[in-house]
Design a protein around this motif. Structure first.
Motif, PDB file in Angstrom:
ATOM      1  N   HIS A  33     -12.493   8.452  -3.684  1.00  9.68           N
ATOM      2  CA  HIS A  33     -11.458   8.604  -2.741  1.00  9.68           C
ATOM      3  C   HIS A  33     -11.955   7.401  -1.597  1.00  9.68           C
ATOM      4  N   PRO A  34     -11.016   6.794  -0.887  1.00  7.27           N
ATOM      5  CA  PRO A  34     -11.426   5.969   0.132  1.00  7.27           C
ATOM      6  C   PRO A  34     -12.057   6.786   1.218  1.00  7.27           C
ATOM      7  N   GLU A  35     -13.181   6.037   1.916  1.00  6.21           N
ATOM      8  CA  GLU A  35     -13.853   6.777   3.198  1.00  6.21           C
ATOM      9  C   GLU A  35     -13.262   6.325   4.483  1.00  6.21           C
ATOM     10  N   ASP A  36     -12.432   5.166   4.566  1.00 11.11           N
ATOM     11  CA  ASP A  36     -12.145   4.758   5.807  1.00 11.11           C
ATOM     12  C   ASP A  36     -10.796   4.891   5.990  1.00 11.11           C
ATOM     13  N   THR A  37      -9.956   5.826   5.677  1.00 11.27           N
ATOM     14  CA  THR A  37      -8.507   6.215   5.902  1.00 11.27           C
ATOM     15  C   THR A  37      -8.422   6.819   7.123  1.00 11.27           C
ATOM     16  N   PRO A  38      -7.347   6.693   8.034  1.00 11.20           N
ATOM     17  CA  PRO A  38      -7.045   7.301   9.104  1.00 11.20           C
ATOM     18  C   PRO A  38      -7.040   8.809   8.883  1.00 11.20           C
ATOM     19  N   TYR A  39      -6.124   9.258   7.708  1.00 12.45           N
ATOM     20  CA  TYR A  39      -6.257  10.583   7.466  1.00 12.45           C
ATOM     21  C   TYR A  39      -7.206  10.776   6.503  1.00 12.45           C
ATOM     22  N   GLY A  55      -0.751  10.776  -3.441  1.00 12.26           N
ATOM     23  CA  GLY A  55       0.545  10.407  -2.573  1.00 12.26           C
ATOM     24  C   GLY A  55       1.467  10.063  -3.731  1.00 12.26           C
ATOM     25  N   ILE A  56       2.603  10.151  -2.960  1.00 10.90           N
ATOM     26  CA  ILE A  56       3.782   9.869  -3.857  1.00 10.90           C
ATOM     27  C   ILE A  56       4.796   8.561  -3.255  1.00 10.90           C
ATOM     28  N   LEU A  57       5.233   7.603  -4.044  1.00 12.93           N
ATOM     29  CA  LEU A  57       6.090   6.743  -3.468  1.00 12.93           C
ATOM     30  C   LEU A  57       7.558   6.703  -4.262  1.00 12.93           C
ATOM     31  N   LEU A  58       8.626   6.957  -3.567  1.00 11.48           N
ATOM     32  CA  LEU A  58       9.776   7.120  -4.069  1.00 11.48           C
ATOM     33  C   LEU A  58      10.466   5.500  -3.973  1.00 11.48           C
ATOM     34  N   GLY A  86       0.274   6.310 -12.061  1.00 10.16           N
ATOM     35  CA  GLY A  86       1.450   6.432 -12.971  1.00 10.16           C
ATOM     36  C   GLY A  86       2.891   6.367 -12.194  1.00 10.16           C
ATOM     37  N   SER A  87       3.847   5.887 -12.978  1.00 10.68           N
ATOM     38  CA  SER A  87       5.203   5.976 -12.182  1.00 10.68           C
ATOM     39  C   SER A  87       6.346   6.494 -13.326  1.00 10.68           C
ATOM     40  N   ILE A  88       7.469   7.265 -13.105  1.00 14.58           N
ATOM     41  CA  ILE A  88       8.146   7.617 -13.936  1.00 14.58           C
ATOM     42  C   ILE A  88       9.461   7.069 -13.476  1.00 14.58           C
ATOM     43  N   GLY A  90       6.233   7.088  -7.944  1.00 15.39           N
ATOM     44  CA  GLY A  90       5.061   6.574  -8.188  1.00 15.39           C
ATOM     45  C   GLY A  90       3.919   7.687  -7.808  1.00 15.39           C
ATOM     46  N   ILE A  91       3.105   7.898  -8.704  1.00 16.77           N
ATOM     47  CA  ILE A  91       2.055   9.000  -8.276  1.00 16.77           C
ATOM     48  C   ILE A  91       0.656   8.498  -8.217  1.00 16.77           C
ATOM     49  N   GLY A  92      -0.060   8.687  -7.239  1.00 18.76           N
ATOM     50  CA  GLY A  92      -1.519   8.232  -7.304  1.00 18.76           C
ATOM     51  C   GLY A  92      -2.570   9.496  -6.944  1.00 18.76           C
ATOM     52  N   PRO A 145       6.529  14.286   3.298  1.00 21.93           N
ATOM     53  CA  PRO A 145       7.566  14.465   2.180  1.00 21.93           C
ATOM     54  C   PRO A 145       6.693  14.269   0.723  1.00 21.93           C
ATOM     55  N   ASN A 146       5.382  13.575   1.113  1.00 20.44           N
ATOM     56  CA  ASN A 146       4.806  12.954  -0.220  1.00 20.44           C
ATOM     57  C   ASN A 146       3.302  12.951  -0.462  1.00 20.44           C
ATOM     58  N   ASP A 147       2.533  13.756   0.398  1.00 18.32           N
ATOM     59  CA  ASP A 147       1.140  14.007   0.161  1.00 18.32           C
ATOM     60  C   ASP A 147       0.948  15.291  -0.350  1.00 18.32           C
ATOM     61  N   GLY A 175      -1.930  -1.641  -5.498  1.00 16.01           N
ATOM     62  CA  GLY A 175      -1.429  -0.367  -5.400  1.00 16.01           C
ATOM     63  C   GLY A 175      -0.851  -0.428  -3.869  1.00 16.01           C
ATOM     64  N   ARG A 176       0.517   0.271  -3.877  1.00 20.71           N
ATOM     65  CA  ARG A 176       1.238   0.381  -2.475  1.00 20.71           C
ATOM     66  C   ARG A 176       1.560   2.007  -2.290  1.00 20.71           C
ATOM     67  N   GLY A 177       1.656   2.181  -0.785  1.00 25.60           N
ATOM     68  CA  GLY A 177       2.145   3.294  -0.366  1.00 25.60           C
ATOM     69  C   GLY A 177       3.492   3.111   0.330  1.00 25.60           C
ATOM     70  N   ARG A 182       2.312  -0.111   2.970  1.00 32.28           N
ATOM     71  CA  ARG A 182       0.616   0.184   3.163  1.00 32.28           C
ATOM     72  C   ARG A 182      -0.084  -0.159   1.670  1.00 32.28           C
ATOM     73  N   LYS A 183      -1.243  -0.074   1.933  1.00 30.55           N
ATOM     74  CA  LYS A 183      -1.878  -0.303   0.424  1.00 30.55           C
ATOM     75  C   LYS A 183      -2.266   1.149   0.116  1.00 30.55           C
ATOM     76  N   TRP A 184      -2.385   1.172  -1.377  1.00 33.68           N
ATOM     77  CA  TRP A 184      -2.963   2.351  -2.103  1.00 33.68           C
ATOM     78  C   TRP A 184      -4.299   2.291  -2.731  1.00 33.68           C
ATOM     79  N   HIS A 185      -5.310   2.602  -2.358  1.00 34.32           N
ATOM     80  CA  HIS A 185      -6.825   2.119  -2.850  1.00 34.32           C
ATOM     81  C   HIS A 185      -6.912   2.672  -4.349  1.00 34.32           C
ATOM     82  N   SER A 186      -6.882   1.709  -5.109  1.00 35.33           N
ATOM     83  CA  SER A 186      -6.714   1.940  -6.518  1.00 35.33           C
ATOM     84  C   SER A 186      -7.698   1.523  -7.680  1.00 35.33           C
TER      85      SER A 186
HETATM   86  C1  BT5 Z   1       1.631   7.266   0.026  1.00 31.43           C
HETATM   87  O1  BT5 Z   1       1.842   6.402   0.529  1.00 31.43           O
HETATM   88  O2  BT5 Z   1       0.724   8.202  -0.110  1.00 31.43           O
HETATM   89  C2  BT5 Z   1       1.995   6.916  -1.641  1.00 31.43           C
HETATM   90  C3  BT5 Z   1       1.105   6.409  -2.417  1.00 31.43           C
HETATM   91  C4  BT5 Z   1       1.517   6.231  -4.114  1.00 31.43           C
HETATM   92  C5  BT5 Z   1       0.575   5.470  -4.770  1.00 31.43           C
HETATM   93  C6  BT5 Z   1       1.082   5.306  -6.202  1.00 31.43           C
HETATM   94  S1  BT5 Z   1      -0.145   5.027  -7.415  1.00 31.43           S
HETATM   95  C7  BT5 Z   1       1.135   4.547  -8.687  1.00 31.43           C
HETATM   96  C8  BT5 Z   1       2.005   4.044  -8.022  1.00 31.43           C
HETATM   97  N1  BT5 Z   1       2.053   2.461  -8.164  1.00 31.43           N
HETATM   98  C9  BT5 Z   1       2.028   2.091  -6.819  1.00 31.43           C
HETATM   99  O3  BT5 Z   1       1.776   0.928  -6.284  1.00 31.43           O
HETATM  100  N2  BT5 Z   1       2.057   3.119  -5.754  1.00 31.43           N
HETATM  101  C10 BT5 Z   1       2.295   4.269  -6.415  1.00 31.43           C
HETATM  102  P1  BT5 Z   1       1.800   6.375   2.429  1.00 31.43           P
HETATM  103  O4  BT5 Z   1       1.951   7.790   2.904  1.00 31.43           O
HETATM  104  O5  BT5 Z   1       2.160   5.419   2.952  1.00 31.43           O
HETATM  105  O6  BT5 Z   1      -0.286   6.548   2.365  1.00 31.43           O
HETATM  106  C11 BT5 Z   1      -0.772   5.319   2.628  1.00 31.43           C
HETATM  107  C12 BT5 Z   1      -1.930   5.358   3.339  1.00 31.43           C
HETATM  108  O7  BT5 Z   1      -2.890   6.449   2.497  1.00 31.43           O
HETATM  109  C13 BT5 Z   1      -2.824   3.980   3.607  1.00 31.43           C
HETATM  110  O8  BT5 Z   1      -2.309   3.374   4.611  1.00 31.43           O
HETATM  111  C14 BT5 Z   1      -4.296   4.658   3.570  1.00 31.43           C
HETATM  112  O9  BT5 Z   1      -4.418   5.037   4.861  1.00 31.43           O
HETATM  113  C15 BT5 Z   1      -4.295   5.737   2.947  1.00 31.43           C
HETATM  114  N3  BT5 Z   1      -4.811   5.736   1.470  1.00 31.43           N
HETATM  115  C16 BT5 Z   1      -4.847   4.639   0.736  1.00 31.43           C
HETATM  116  N4  BT5 Z   1      -5.360   4.682  -0.353  1.00 31.43           N
HETATM  117  C17 BT5 Z   1      -5.504   5.978  -0.492  1.00 31.43           C
HETATM  118  C18 BT5 Z   1      -6.307   6.743  -1.632  1.00 31.43           C
HETATM  119  N5  BT5 Z   1      -6.502   6.518  -2.699  1.00 31.43           N
HETATM  120  N6  BT5 Z   1      -6.314   8.207  -1.299  1.00 31.43           N
HETATM  121  C19 BT5 Z   1      -6.067   8.766  -0.137  1.00 31.43           C
HETATM  122  N7  BT5 Z   1      -5.473   8.072   0.951  1.00 31.43           N
HETATM  123  C20 BT5 Z   1      -5.347   6.640   0.537  1.00 31.43           C
END
Ligand code: BT5
Length: 273
Positions: free
Chosen positions: A154-160, A132-135, A73-75, A146-148, A120-122, A56-58, A62-66
């Motif tokens: 939820h992760p415990e170790d994120t900066p935000y 989070g949302i990834l366009l 989901g993605s549309i 993409g919407i997560g 724009p995306n949280d 999963g990616r942000g 960046r990584k998205w904890h999944s």
């Molecule tokens: C985002 O990126 O917030 C966009 C996340 C989009 C995820 C969806 S899931 C479905 C679709 N498929 C994908 O592969 N992606 C999309 P960003 O603003 O860059 O935030 C990423 C940062 O959020 C990371 O560097 C972590 O610090 C933190 N993070 C990671 N996983 C998280 C989670 N599950 N909940 C909250 N924060 C998270």
């Protein structure tokens, strides 16, 4: 055999709506799988959902904890508006997501929380990141949103700081969320397609960090501070800087600086919905 069932790990899926819905147990990224479908000319509105993601990616790689238990989901959208307006589709999806989550929080009587979109995306719940949302661009004529959403974990170790719906007493499933989210996505997209962001701007602003909130925006090579002034037609953020000039931000990371924008002043959902 449907395309979904032809893919490894796919569950027979789809529902009664027109656009296809592909469900998977596990994918690297729902955005990645949908991109492949887009290149094979999947229709507007096609969705891919997975119970978990292994890659999963942000934004910006960046990584998205999944883990299982959340929504991924993605549309696929094929906009007929000018390319310059496409970035605002991230805001359209955020608004639809805000409407969806508001409905479930109200149903579970978790209404004394603050649910705010952070440009724009949280989606923030009491100041912590719930979704989070990834366009991403898919083809010349389509984009993927993409919407997560953190439902059970939820992760415990994120900066935000992060949070989940379960942590806030809202015990829904990813399937429930999907059902309403599809409707809100379709409805808000239709408004955007007809009128652009102008048709959604006031709704977006009522769900977002309030106008006048002090924020710091981190850009690739500078940090700027100012107050949120407005959202532009193309989805950009307009900031009023300390010297009174306006600055248009097209991409960046927003950090709330004052109580008005942050979690210290929860606003009941009934006032913001
Ligand atoms: C985002 O990126 O917030 C966009 C996340 C989009 C995820 C969806 S899931 C479905 C679709 N498929 C994908 O592969 N992606 C999309 P960003 O603003 O860059 O935030 C990423 C940062 O959020 C990371 O560097 C972590 O610090 C933190 N993070 C990671 N996983 C998280 C989670 N599950 N909940 C909250 N924060 C998270």
């Amino acid at each position: 055999m449907s395309r979904a069932s032809a893919e490894s790990g796919a569950i027979a899926g789809g529902d009664s709506r027109d656009a296809p819905l592909y469900r998977f147990e596990s994918l690297a990224s729902t955005n990645g799988t949908l991109k492949r479908l887009a290149m094979e000319d999947a229709p507007h509105g096609t969705m891919v959902v997975a119970q978990q993601q292994t890659g999963g990616r942000g934004r910006h790689g960046r990584k998205w904890h999944s883990p299982p238990g959340n929504f991924y989901g993605s549309i696929l959208w094929k906009p007929a508006r000018p390319l310059t307006q496409w970035p605002s589709l991230s805001l359209v999806a955020g608004l639809a997501l805000h409407r969806t989550v508001t409905q479930y929080l109200q149903q579970s009587h978790s209404t004394s929380v603050s649910l705010r979109l952070k440009w724009p995306n949280d989606l923030l719940l009491d100041g912590a990141k719930l979704a989070g949302i990834l366009l991403e661009s898919a083809t010349d004529s389509s984009v993927i949103v993409g919407i997560g959403v953190n439902i059970a974990h939820h992760p415990e170790d994120t900066p935000y700081p992060a949070t989940s719906l379960h942590a806030n007493g809202c015990y829904i499933t990813a399937d429930q969320l999907l059902k309403e989210l599809r409707s809100f996505l379709a409805a808000d997209y239709a408004i955007w397609q007809a009128m652009g962001m102008a048709g959604l701007r006031s709704a977006y602003q009522s769900c977002a960090l309030p106008t006048g909130s002090r924020v710091q925006v981190r850009l690739p090579d500078e940090k700027v501070e100012g107050r949120i002034e407005a959202i532009a037609e193309d989805g950009s953020l307009i900031l009023e800087l300390q010297n009174g000039t306006l600055r248009t931000i097209r991409s960046g990371e927003v950090f709330p600086l004052d109580m008005k924008a942050g979690s210290a002043m929860p606003m009941p959902l009934s006032e913001v919905a």
